[in-house]
Design an enzyme around this catalytic site. Structure first.
Site, PDB file in Angstrom:
ATOM      1  N   ASP A 260       1.017  -1.230   0.095  1.00 35.41           N
ATOM      2  CA  ASP A 260      -0.110  -0.027   0.025  1.00 35.41           C
ATOM      3  C   ASP A 260       1.155   1.223   0.062  1.00 35.41           C
ATOM      4  OD1 ASP A 260      -1.993   1.990   0.190  1.00 35.41           O
ATOM      5  OD2 ASP A 260      -2.494   1.457   2.334  1.00 35.41           O
ATOM      6  N   LYS A 267       1.705   7.943   0.394  1.00 35.32           N
ATOM      7  CA  LYS A 267       1.969   8.050   1.990  1.00 35.32           C
ATOM      8  C   LYS A 267       3.275   8.610   2.124  1.00 35.32           C
ATOM      9  CE  LYS A 267      -0.309   3.778   3.365  1.00 35.32           C
ATOM     10  NZ  LYS A 267      -0.957   4.363   4.474  1.00 35.32           N
ATOM     11  N   ARG A 341     -10.919  -0.341   2.314  1.00 31.97           N
ATOM     12  CA  ARG A 341     -12.188  -0.684   2.196  1.00 31.97           C
ATOM     13  C   ARG A 341     -13.054  -0.858   0.721  1.00 31.97           C
ATOM     14  NH1 ARG A 341     -12.739   5.056   4.943  1.00 31.97           N
ATOM     15  NH2 ARG A 341     -10.907   4.376   5.553  1.00 31.97           N
TER      16      ARG A 341
END
Ligand code: BES
Ligand code: MN
Ligand code: ZN
Length: 512
Positions: A260, A267, A341
């Site tokens: 991720d 990030k 999600r």
């Protein structure tokens, strides 16, 4: 690690050859006449050895002791949590030393729960990651503790507890192994291949869907996350068939983001490497199936793993993009880093076809959950009180605890979007709850729980590595559903509710 249960009293343990004998001593120890009891009594009386959990004393060459070294380890009141701490400390101290096998004895009668805790701690402390380390030809393998003999006076009643703990330990080990692997050694394809390997075990079947099948299913949210990566997505469907086909299964859904980066909402660099652990939910599903194959409980379980990378290439989704999920709901992707999600919501919709008695998703979903609960308890959200209760109690008994978090409708208001049915983020307040509220929109057809394991799935810092949680919690829960005696004394056995029709099956069947 191999485990063996033997009938051993303290006198037998002292007379038996072993590279290391670990003796667990509770508060108020009162031994017999044998040499080992005398040794323990003397070290306690002298004040050199305390029986509190974590305290230990190494003894060499004491009279009447055949083992090369004797480790006295305090377990305080003897509770499973203290046994786990004591065994972890003792095996941690032996680790890397010359002893390749240990004998572990309780200085007083042991309960099944304490034995289970000892097995899990032994397996945990002796685990070594090696998948991406070189093995120099000229050097020998570092010595590993490969065998444990557990000595108790009366092994008979503890055999089932041992078998169960060993199966959980093997599941935890598999989960740790895969969660630890870096992104380039655990791509979606490799993860799916690991699931296929499990499909060879008794009663387990595995089917793997690729990009075409996923597109045909209309999983627009899952596809949206995968579209920024060169790695093809995989959707894994595992089945464990332990009961009649008419029995509604429990469905486990594991987040399988193999790395991720955050995508276009990228990030920051520090600690980004830890986002290789973002498939820990998926790894825990693999671990549970490994344990099921060994324990063969009488229930049906389905494991679903949406696996892909979250990367920021030229084809990646952008903040503001609107995608259509398999459920038909449209989603405005306000932050591409809230990708978990998005892959989970389509897997939840897919779960409907199994007419499940319960669906539990497991995900390293939010940094907010790390802030809320740290690394002690996983966050647990549930639409069903009985399911919440069962998970809570399974967690306590497995020493893999969780804590229920709220799902008030008011939290869902943060997800409103002007351009789609729902936005994928709800701002910073209650971030773990708004993430769960997002998932809940896709879980209205069955009894559902969500475990946010962002804080518990791995440890950072110098002990960086996967924990294998919540395999223990989940296996315990499933055994409770199957009516196996994993439950505490006095607690009634629970059977899964049978809801829905016989033969509700995935589109395809059989192994691939
Ligand atoms: N995988 C992360 C969650 C995470 C972050 C787990 C740090 C453990 C440590 C997840 O995909 C994520 O990035 N979540 C965002 C959501 C936010 C954009 C609403 C987060 O928590 O920052
Ligand atoms: Mn993310
Ligand atoms: Zn993530």
């Amino acid at each position: 690690m191999d485990f063996e249960l033997q009938s051993l009293r303290l006198a037998d343990a002292a007379a038996r050859k072993s590279p290391a004998l670990v003796v667990l001593v509770a508060d108020g120890f009162a031994g017999g006449e044998d040499a080992l009891s005398a040794l323990i009594a003397r070290t306690v009386a002298s004040g050199d050895f305390k029986t509190e959990a974590g305290a230990q004393l190494f003894v060499y060459g004491a009279a009447g002791m055949v083992p090369e070294r004797v480790v006295l380890a305090g377990i305080g009141d003897g509770s499973p949590a203290r046994v786990r701490k004591a065994v972890g400390t003792a095996v941690g101290a032996l680790r890397g030393g010359p002893a390749k096998a240990v004998t572990l004895c309780f200085a007083q009668p042991a309960e099944a729960e304490a034995l289970r805790a000892a097995v899990l701690a032994l397996a945990d402390a002796s685990f070594t990651y090696s998948a991406t380390k070189s093995k120099p030809k000229d050097k020998k393998e570092p010595p590993r503790i490969g065998k444990a003999v557990l000595g108790v006076p009366e092994p008979g009643p503890l055999r089932e507890a041992l078998q169960q703990a060993v199966a959980v330990a093997r599941g935890v080990e598999l989960a740790r192994e895969w969660a630890n692997r870096p992104g380039n050694h655990a791509t979606p394809t490799m993860l799916a291949d690991a699931a296929r390997q499990l499909g060879k075990l008794p009663r387990i079947g595995c089917e793997v869907l690729g990009p075409k099948e996923v597109a045909r299913l209309g999983m627009g949210a899952f596809q949206a996350v995968a579209q920024g990566s060169r790695q093809e997505l995989r959707f894994v469907v595992l089945r464990y068939d332990g009961a009649a086909r008419s029995q509604a299964p429990v469905v486990l859904v594991g987040k399988g983001i193999t790395f991720d980066t955050g995508g276009i909402s990228i990030k920051p660099a520090p600690e980004m490497d830890e986002m290789k652990f973002d498939m820990s939910g998926a790894a825990s599903v693999l671990g549970v199936f490994r344990a099921l194959a060994e324990l063969k409980p009488a229930l049906n379980v389905v494991g679903l793993i949406p696996a892909c990378e979250n990367m920021p290439d030229g084809g990646a989704i952008k903040p503001g993009d609107v995608v259509t999920s398999m459920s038909g709901q449209t989603i405005e992707i306000l932050n591409t880093d809230a990708e978990g999600r998005l892959v989970l919501c389509d897997a939840l919709t897919y779960a409907e076809r199994f007419k499940p008695c319960a669906v539990i998703d497991i995900a390293t979903l939010t940094g907010a959950c790390v802030i809320a609960l740290g690394g002690v308890r996983s966050g647990m959200f549930a639409s069903d009180d009985a399911l919440a209760q069962a998970l809570q109690s399974a967690g306590e008994q497995a020493l893999d605890p969780c804590w229920r978090m709220p799902l008030d409708d008011e939290y869902g208001e943060a997800l409103k979007s002007n351009f789609a049915d729902v936005g994928n983020v709800g701002g910073r307040p209650a971030g773990a709850v708004t993430a769960a509220k997002f998932l809940q929109r896709f879980a209205d057809k069955f009894s559902w729980a969500h475990l946010d394991i962002a804080g518990t799935a791995w440890k950072g810092g110098s002990a960086k590595g996967a924990t294998g949680r919540p395999v223990g919690l989940l296996v315990h829960y499933l055994l409770m559903q199957a009516g196996r005696p994993a439950r505490a004394a006095g607690e009634p056995a629970r059977r899964p509710r049978t809801k829905g029709q016989a033969g509700a099956r995935a589109g395809k069947s059989g192994k691939v």
